[in-house]
Design an enzyme around this catalytic site. Structure first.
Site, PDB file in Angstrom:
ATOM      1  N   ASP A   1      36.005  42.134  52.320  1.00  0.00           N
ATOM      2  CA  ASP A   1      36.243  40.707  52.216  1.00  0.00           C
ATOM      3  C   ASP A   1      36.217  40.300  53.574  1.00  0.00           C
ATOM      4  O   ASP A   1      37.270  39.469  54.051  1.00  0.00           O
ATOM      5  CB  ASP A   1      37.825  40.727  51.705  1.00  0.00           C
ATOM      6  CG  ASP A   1      38.165  41.378  50.286  1.00  0.00           C
ATOM      7  OD1 ASP A   1      38.011  42.487  50.155  1.00  0.00           O
ATOM      8  OD2 ASP A   1      38.464  40.764  49.383  1.00  0.00           O
TER       9      ASP A   1
ATOM     10  N   ASN B   1      34.661  38.688  43.486  1.00  0.00           N
ATOM     11  CA  ASN B   1      34.862  37.022  42.815  1.00  0.00           C
ATOM     12  C   ASN B   1      34.309  35.979  43.629  1.00  0.00           C
ATOM     13  O   ASN B   1      34.143  34.968  43.200  1.00  0.00           O
ATOM     14  CB  ASN B   1      36.521  37.019  42.766  1.00  0.00           C
ATOM     15  CG  ASN B   1      37.375  36.988  43.656  1.00  0.00           C
ATOM     16  OD1 ASN B   1      37.165  38.112  44.469  1.00  0.00           O
ATOM     17  ND2 ASN B   1      38.323  36.089  44.182  1.00  0.00           N
TER      18      ASN B   1
ATOM     19  N   HIS C   1      47.068  39.849  43.293  1.00  0.00           N
ATOM     20  CA  HIS C   1      46.084  39.969  42.251  1.00  0.00           C
ATOM     21  C   HIS C   1      46.538  41.194  41.199  1.00  0.00           C
ATOM     22  O   HIS C   1      46.142  42.313  41.171  1.00  0.00           O
ATOM     23  CB  HIS C   1      44.810  40.874  42.949  1.00  0.00           C
ATOM     24  CG  HIS C   1      44.251  39.594  43.859  1.00  0.00           C
ATOM     25  ND1 HIS C   1      43.847  38.228  43.311  1.00  0.00           N
ATOM     26  CD2 HIS C   1      43.739  39.603  45.132  1.00  0.00           C
ATOM     27  CE1 HIS C   1      43.174  37.583  44.388  1.00  0.00           C
ATOM     28  NE2 HIS C   1      43.233  38.310  45.393  1.00  0.00           N
TER      29      HIS C   1
ATOM     30  N   VAL D   1      42.283  42.637  47.761  1.00  0.00           N
ATOM     31  CA  VAL D   1      43.746  42.409  48.244  1.00  0.00           C
ATOM     32  C   VAL D   1      43.222  42.764  49.679  1.00  0.00           C
ATOM     33  O   VAL D   1      43.016  43.667  50.294  1.00  0.00           O
ATOM     34  CB  VAL D   1      44.572  43.558  47.757  1.00  0.00           C
ATOM     35  CG1 VAL D   1      45.889  43.259  48.329  1.00  0.00           C
ATOM     36  CG2 VAL D   1      44.682  43.500  46.168  1.00  0.00           C
TER      37      VAL D   1
HETATM   38 FE   LIG Z   1      38.307  39.108  46.228  1.00  0.00          FE
END
Ligand SMILES: [Fe+2]
Length: 470
Positions: free
Chosen positions: A170, A236, A331, A359
């Site tokens: 992330d 995502n 999430h 997360v």
């Molecule tokens: Fe994500």
């Protein structure tokens, strides 16, 4: 005398209480919510004119250079880059250190459109037949504008080969992202390959999924990923499915830009695949591709797990974006359906560790399972299980969406350590029985470990690690 008796009893009571408390500490062993309070600051993307996004000089100069393992065993490398003005050359010239001979591999290029954006010319070239444990130089570009980089291939696959993986997730492209990458690069543990647990550029957080952000991310990360492979997991933020913009092909920018060797592990799509590297067998799964029974990913994993030979690769590591065990209020339960499908397999095949992102914080679980529930028996609480993996959430790269700070209270018994700070991890395999995991937060010095654990291999040494009993 009476006083003496009272005193003796009181002492006994104190000792007894102490024993009870000790025993309680031993058996309850609640996890730790770190007391470290991070100074809060906004998560802001670095501006376009930042030095980390600099376009290399020269007409049509190759940019966004990145490499990843190009086959199943570590004897090939996929080199990818972008030329902005015209296709130019898709050749990679490469040579082992000290070699007088140079070799050439031929790749190809592609382009894609996303709403009002047209990509540069994205080149992908697989260099085959590399020698193990060898430093190679490579060059891309043509005419007067070429750029030279280098990488070191992995050691031969084998059970006691030490190897250090970095863990980043992330990441995005904020000032915090830059700190995370710098901490990884400067770590004295010297990671040799990054296991990247998904969500790369966060371009989709911008109007029309501004794909220029994919280009800046490519230039930002080049300083690491042009020199050592990053192993990609789709998150995502890679989906980029936006029917309102006419964009209905999921993962279009990601899969155009980041190629992986999925064919060589019998996968039929680039979102789930496996590689061997040194003493590790790494399985990459996709939280955002179908994984129900009979789906391609399910069928592939069902056939894949029995193929892992722990006498060859003792360490079985799984990468997935959405965590299965997560005690943050972000999430919540998004990883639950995949856990229900696959957790029993992970226990059966003694997966050592599952790394996830998504997360934006750090969390390490105890060895636990929650697969006894059958709807009627009420057994839906995670329990200690020595054959279960440790689950580590490391989605703390530092992207524009900021930190996950809100945690479920009290800390669930399965959670061993959690902290809401940006950082990165290292997984250093020593031999077939031991590996050392450590987590570095960005506020600390490069060598400081805010959390760590000596892993015992689940196949060769399946005893409970001292700090993770439930
Ligand atoms: Fe994500």
């Amino acid at each position: 005398m009476g006083t003496g008796r009272i005193s003796f009893s009181a002492t006994c009571a104190v000792v007894l209480l102490g024993l009870i408390m000790n025993s309680s500490a031993l058996h309850c062993n609640r996890g730790i919510t770190s007391s470290f309070i991070r100074v809060s600051s906004p998560s802001v993307d670095m501006p376009f004119d930042s030095d980390v996004f600099q376009v290399p000089p020269g007409y049509n100069a190759p940019q966004q250079v990145h490499i990843t393992q190009g086959d199943h065993v570590g004897q090939a490398m996929i080199v990818s880059w972008v030329t902005p003005d015209e296709p130019g050359s898709s050749l990679v010239t490469y040579w082992p250190k000290k070699s007088k001979e140079k070799y050439v591999a031929e790749g190809y290029y592609l382009t894609y459109n996303y709403y009002n954006y047209t990509s540069g010319f994205i080149h992908h070239c697989t260099i085959p037949n590399l020698k193990y444990n060898t430093k190679y130089y490579y060059e891309v570009g043509d005419g007067n504008v070429t750029r030279k980089f280098w990488f070191r291939t992995a050691p031969p696959v084998g059970p006691d080969v030490p190897y250090t993986f970095g863990l980043i997730g992330d990441l995005g492209q904020t000032y915090d992202s830059n700190k995370t990458l710098t901490h990884y690069e400067q770590s004295p543990l010297k990671g040799k390959t990054v296991l990247y647990v998904g969500d790369l550029s966060y371009a989709d957080d911008w109007p029309f999924h501004d794909n220029v952000k994919w280009d800046t991310w490519g230039r930002f990360t080049e300083r690491s990923v042009a020199y050592q492979p990053w192993i990609w997991t789709a998150g995502n933020h890679e989906i980029d499915f936006e029917p309102l913009l006419g964009e209905t092909v999921p993962f279009k920018p990601y899969s155009s830009r980041y190629h992986v060797p999925y064919n060589s592990s019998g996968s039929t799509a680039p979102f789930w695949y496996s590689i061997k590297r040194a003493s590790a067998y790494i399985i990459v799964l996709s939280s955002y591709s179908a994984y129900g029974k009979y789906t391609p990913q399910y069928t592939w994993l069902e056939q894949e797990l029995p193929k892992v030979d722990r006498t060859e690769t003792p360490w079985l590591i799984v990468l997935v974006h959405s965590p299965w065990y997560n005690s943050y209020n972000y999430h919540y339960m998004e990883g639950e359906t995949m856990r229900v499908m696959f957790e029993s397999w992970f226990i059966q095949y003694n997966v050592d560790v599952v790394f996830a992102g998504h997360v934006h914080a750090y969390e390490r679980s105890k060895r636990i399972s929650n697969n006894a529930y059958n709807i009627t028996n009420g057994l839906c609480t995670p329990v200690s299980n020595k054959f279960s993996p440790v689950y580590i959430t490391i989605g703390d790269g530092g992207n524009i969406e900021g930190l996950a700070t809100n945690m479920t209270e009290p800390q669930p018994s399965y959670s061993a350590f959690r902290e809401s700070s940006f950082g990165h991890g290292m997984f250093s395999i020593k031999n077939r029985t031991h590996a050392y995991f450590s987590w570095n937060r960005n506020q600390d010095g490069y060598a400081v470990e805010a959390d760590s654990l000596w892993f015992h291999n689940r196949y060769w040494y399946p005893t409970t690690e001292t700090t993770i009993s439930i």
